[in-house]
Design an enzyme around this catalytic site. Sequence first.
Site, mmCIF file in Angstrom:
data_model
loop_
_atom_site.group_PDB
_atom_site.id
_atom_site.type_symbol
_atom_site.label_atom_id
_atom_site.label_comp_id
_atom_site.label_asym_id
_atom_site.label_seq_id
_atom_site.Cartn_x
_atom_site.Cartn_y
_atom_site.Cartn_z
ATOM 1 N N ASP A 270 -9.758 -4.206 -18.504
ATOM 2 C CA ASP A 270 -9.956 -5.197 -19.577
ATOM 3 C C ASP A 270 -8.617 -5.480 -20.252
ATOM 4 O O ASP A 270 -8.048 -4.615 -20.907
ATOM 5 C CB ASP A 270 -10.969 -4.659 -20.587
ATOM 6 N N HIS B 33 0.820 -1.214 0.000
ATOM 7 C CA HIS B 33 0.000 0.000 0.000
ATOM 8 C C HIS B 33 0.854 1.265 0.000
ATOM 9 O O HIS B 33 0.381 2.343 -0.365
ATOM 10 C CB HIS B 33 -0.935 0.000 1.204
#
Length: 290
Positions: free
Chosen positions: A237, A5
């Site tokens: 995608d 993170h």
Amino acid sequence: MSMNHALFDGFGAVEFMMNFSSIARGEGLITYPLPDRTCFKARDIPEIKYEHLEAMKLSNITQEMRNSFTTADVANSEICDISLPPDYRYKVFPFTGEMVEKLKKKAMEDGTLKKCSSFDAMAALVWQARTRAVDMPPDVPSKMLFVVDIRSKMDPPLPKGFAGNAVFSAYCIEPAGAVKEKPLSFCVEKVQEGVAKVTNDYVRSSMDFCEIYKAIPSLQGGIILSAWWKIPFQLVDFGFGKPVYAGPIVNAMVEFVLLLSNGKDDGGLNIYISLQNHQLDIFEQIIYDI
């Protein structure tokens, strides 16, 4: 995808994945990444101007609190435990757009609030319902940290394409008795106050506090809530179509709660939370009693 993170927050991660997937489709970069982190450097002369209950000094961490999120040597170990305690499990609770709107109206019905966003209502509901579900003693502080994007809150604002961790842990903390018994509007108001507190001046003060005390998010006695449902992981995608599911696969942090996209453009979302089995049943009854 697995990441640290400190490298990316949710928006940074999704921009990385959008770029990665675009390259995989042969279309090149969508956003040019800007990895300069000097904007978050602590000041040469520290100026801690506020009480920072969102943070805990590293020296105050107990053995029970050590995990890959809080302690570097655990994060760097060859084998990191990513399993929940035996009596805990995660569950996803869906909310339709209609249910979210109904919840917002419920929060506004006593006339206390001037406004209530979807995040305000859902965060307040999770905080209140969890506090009730775990049957927290009335005098014990119930705390909820929640993630705020500070890109537009800094002075100057961070540039488009900032590649880093630009989220801040806002918080609300009240006696559990008040959180459990007062109306939902009370919890919404505390969430809104927590958001309003996150200013450039407050964040700079927190940076100085963390630099001096090597502090981490203070999860003791509560949860940390992160709203992923507006981060478009579901649009990534790689050339094979959009994902069926966009969210965590495993998680060992019982304090970590997510608001996830439901994959639809209808104003709905999913609550992703871990509790003990009997507590999950109580939590479910409370959140759907709207």
